[in-house]
Design an enzyme around this catalytic site. Sequence first.
Site, mmCIF file in Angstrom:
data_model
loop_
_atom_site.group_PDB
_atom_site.id
_atom_site.type_symbol
_atom_site.label_atom_id
_atom_site.label_comp_id
_atom_site.label_asym_id
_atom_site.label_seq_id
_atom_site.Cartn_x
_atom_site.Cartn_y
_atom_site.Cartn_z
ATOM 1 N N SER A 11 36.664 40.918 33.206
ATOM 2 C CA SER A 11 36.402 41.727 34.400
ATOM 3 C C SER A 11 35.819 43.072 34.001
ATOM 4 O O SER A 11 36.467 43.874 33.331
ATOM 5 C CB SER A 11 37.703 41.948 35.177
ATOM 6 O OG SER A 11 37.463 42.908 36.188
ATOM 7 N N HIS A 36 33.227 38.670 35.472
ATOM 8 C CA HIS A 36 33.875 38.854 36.779
ATOM 9 C C HIS A 36 33.579 40.265 37.281
ATOM 10 O O HIS A 36 33.752 41.246 36.556
ATOM 11 C CB HIS A 36 35.382 38.649 36.601
ATOM 12 C CG HIS A 36 36.171 38.698 37.856
ATOM 13 N ND1 HIS A 36 36.280 37.632 38.719
ATOM 14 C CD2 HIS A 36 36.912 39.695 38.416
ATOM 15 C CE1 HIS A 36 37.061 37.952 39.738
ATOM 16 N NE2 HIS A 36 37.452 39.215 39.583
ATOM 17 N N ASP A 38 34.335 42.969 40.310
ATOM 18 C CA ASP A 38 35.267 43.319 41.383
ATOM 19 C C ASP A 38 34.627 44.311 42.341
ATOM 20 O O ASP A 38 34.380 45.457 41.974
ATOM 21 C CB ASP A 38 36.543 43.930 40.783
ATOM 22 C CG ASP A 38 37.397 42.878 40.102
ATOM 23 O OD1 ASP A 38 37.771 41.901 40.771
ATOM 24 O OD2 ASP A 38 37.670 43.033 38.900
ATOM 25 N N MET A 40 35.067 46.425 45.674
ATOM 26 C CA MET A 40 36.140 46.941 46.545
ATOM 27 C C MET A 40 35.560 47.928 47.554
ATOM 28 O O MET A 40 34.706 48.738 47.205
ATOM 29 C CB MET A 40 37.197 47.646 45.693
ATOM 30 C CG MET A 40 37.778 46.762 44.600
ATOM 31 S SD MET A 40 39.153 47.564 43.763
ATOM 32 C CE MET A 40 39.442 46.408 42.416
ATOM 33 N N HIS A 70 33.759 38.900 43.062
ATOM 34 C CA HIS A 70 35.012 38.922 43.831
ATOM 35 C C HIS A 70 34.897 40.020 44.880
ATOM 36 O O HIS A 70 35.011 41.205 44.563
ATOM 37 C CB HIS A 70 36.166 39.174 42.845
ATOM 38 C CG HIS A 70 37.506 39.278 43.468
ATOM 39 N ND1 HIS A 70 38.625 39.673 42.770
ATOM 40 C CD2 HIS A 70 37.939 39.036 44.739
ATOM 41 C CE1 HIS A 70 39.680 39.683 43.564
ATOM 42 N NE2 HIS A 70 39.283 39.312 44.769
ATOM 43 N N MET A 72 36.266 42.091 47.604
ATOM 44 C CA MET A 72 37.484 42.585 48.266
ATOM 45 C C MET A 72 37.040 43.462 49.429
ATOM 46 O O MET A 72 37.104 44.694 49.378
ATOM 47 C CB MET A 72 38.354 43.347 47.256
ATOM 48 C CG MET A 72 39.101 42.415 46.319
ATOM 49 S SD MET A 72 39.685 43.215 44.817
ATOM 50 C CE MET A 72 38.276 42.945 43.764
ATOM 51 N N MET A 141 45.294 35.318 43.315
ATOM 52 C CA MET A 141 45.582 36.648 42.774
ATOM 53 C C MET A 141 46.991 36.649 42.191
ATOM 54 O O MET A 141 47.958 36.283 42.873
ATOM 55 C CB MET A 141 45.485 37.718 43.871
ATOM 56 C CG MET A 141 44.079 38.013 44.375
ATOM 57 S SD MET A 141 42.857 38.424 43.114
ATOM 58 C CE MET A 141 43.602 39.830 42.298
ATOM 59 N N GLY A 146 43.207 45.467 43.790
ATOM 60 C CA GLY A 146 42.860 46.882 43.969
ATOM 61 C C GLY A 146 42.748 47.639 42.659
ATOM 62 O O GLY A 146 41.945 48.553 42.546
ATOM 63 N N PHE A 147 43.541 47.227 41.686
ATOM 64 C CA PHE A 147 43.572 47.979 40.434
ATOM 65 C C PHE A 147 43.774 47.043 39.250
ATOM 66 O O PHE A 147 44.481 46.034 39.368
ATOM 67 C CB PHE A 147 44.716 49.013 40.453
ATOM 68 C CG PHE A 147 44.564 50.004 41.576
ATOM 69 C CD1 PHE A 147 43.799 51.149 41.414
ATOM 70 C CD2 PHE A 147 45.153 49.754 42.810
ATOM 71 C CE1 PHE A 147 43.630 52.038 42.463
ATOM 72 C CE2 PHE A 147 44.988 50.636 43.868
ATOM 73 C CZ PHE A 147 44.223 51.786 43.694
ATOM 74 N N GLY A 148 43.169 47.413 38.130
ATOM 75 C CA GLY A 148 43.415 46.683 36.899
ATOM 76 C C GLY A 148 44.726 47.152 36.276
ATOM 77 O O GLY A 148 45.357 48.111 36.737
ATOM 78 N N GLY A 149 45.133 46.470 35.231
ATOM 79 C CA GLY A 149 46.265 46.927 34.432
ATOM 80 C C GLY A 149 47.641 46.702 35.033
ATOM 81 O O GLY A 149 48.617 47.305 34.581
ATOM 82 N N ASP A 179 43.666 35.846 38.471
ATOM 83 C CA ASP A 179 43.130 37.203 38.310
ATOM 84 C C ASP A 179 44.273 38.195 38.477
ATOM 85 O O ASP A 179 44.872 38.271 39.549
ATOM 86 C CB ASP A 179 42.046 37.413 39.390
ATOM 87 C CG ASP A 179 41.362 38.765 39.315
ATOM 88 O OD1 ASP A 179 41.613 39.522 38.359
ATOM 89 O OD2 ASP A 179 40.563 39.046 40.236
ATOM 90 N N GLY A 180 44.524 38.960 37.414
ATOM 91 C CA GLY A 180 45.532 40.010 37.474
ATOM 92 C C GLY A 180 46.608 39.826 36.422
ATOM 93 O O GLY A 180 47.347 38.841 36.462
ATOM 94 N N GLY A 181 46.629 40.741 35.455
ATOM 95 C CA GLY A 181 47.653 40.687 34.420
ATOM 96 C C GLY A 181 47.508 39.504 33.479
ATOM 97 O O GLY A 181 48.497 39.058 32.888
ATOM 98 N N GLY A 201 40.760 41.599 32.545
ATOM 99 C CA GLY A 201 40.150 42.931 32.464
ATOM 100 C C GLY A 201 40.705 43.683 31.277
ATOM 101 O O GLY A 201 40.108 43.732 30.199
HETATM 102 C C1 DX5 Z 1 42.203 43.511 40.621
HETATM 103 C C2 DX5 Z 1 40.941 42.820 40.224
HETATM 104 C C3 DX5 Z 1 40.982 42.252 38.864
HETATM 105 C C4 DX5 Z 1 41.183 43.235 37.736
HETATM 106 C C5 DX5 Z 1 42.088 42.559 36.747
HETATM 107 O O1 DX5 Z 1 42.106 43.839 41.944
HETATM 108 O O2 DX5 Z 1 40.639 41.767 41.126
HETATM 109 O O3 DX5 Z 1 39.831 41.464 38.590
HETATM 110 O O4 DX5 Z 1 40.006 43.613 37.082
HETATM 111 O O5 DX5 Z 1 42.466 43.484 35.802
HETATM 112 P P1 DX5 Z 1 43.596 43.185 34.713
HETATM 113 O O6 DX5 Z 1 43.111 41.997 33.924
HETATM 114 O O7 DX5 Z 1 43.635 44.449 33.934
HETATM 115 O O8 DX5 Z 1 44.850 42.897 35.462
HETATM 116 ZN ZN ZN Z 2 38.951 40.320 40.564
#
Ligand code: DX5
Ligand code: ZN
Length: 220
Positions: A11, A36, A38, A40, A70, A72, A141, A146-149, A179-181, A201
């Site tokens: 991502s 990927h 994102d 938003m 993706h 959002m 999901m 909304g946020f990475g990490g 997607d996510g974590g 990501g």
């Molecule tokens: C979150 C995004 C993800 C994000 C994942 O809203 O849709 O694609 O980049 O980030 P990580 O892999 O750090 O959880």
């Molecule tokens: Zn995503």
Amino acid sequence: MNPHPLLLAPSLLAGDHARLAESAAQVQALGLPWLHLDIMDGHFVPNLTFGPETLAALRRAGNKLYFDTHLMLDDPLPYLELFARAGANNLSVHIEPAIDHRAVFARTRQLGCQCGLVLNPDTPASAIEPWLDSVDLVLVMTVQPGFGGQTFRRDMLPKLRQIDGWRRARQLGFRLEVDGGIDLATAAECKAAGADTFVAGTAFYKAPDRVAFAHAFGLL
Ligand code: DX5
Ligand code: ZN
């Protein structure tokens, strides 16, 4: 057996936003086929990222990856053409907004893109069940978008199993993406639950050695 070969889709959200073309090129240089992206809107999720011009600029910079896009967005329909023209390969929209999903998928196909459908952690699998034969990809999901990490939601594993079960029972061909974590350990858990496509990501871009990360992923 998963019906699809496993795919790692880094991502770009976790890349260097002052050097997005370089961050995207690193994925291509590793021989990974997907990126990927994102998108938003500050409404559907409380954050803003990039828009179609960023995808177009990545294409102008020579990026040939499959752009796994993706969206959002509260209202994706008016933006589908912009993203398709900018170089998106698929357009994944969320199930949660009360929009005409049939019209979104029809327009997506008309634009020559593949169709993806995304569900948030609080949305049950049953919400997307009627659409399973209309899409190329289902994205579960594994964090609130909304946020990475963020931390992987292990309670999403039964949802993956449920959707994979429907896919097998109906002999459908969509990809099942998470997607996510996602890191190597959580990807392995998702794979066991039926996922075949893995967005990463933080785990990818912050890895001390991305070559080693991609290699280890290939051994999952
Ligand atoms: C979150 C995004 C993800 C994000 C994942 O809203 O849709 O694609 O980049 O980030 P990580 O892999 O750090 O959880
Ligand atoms: Zn995503």
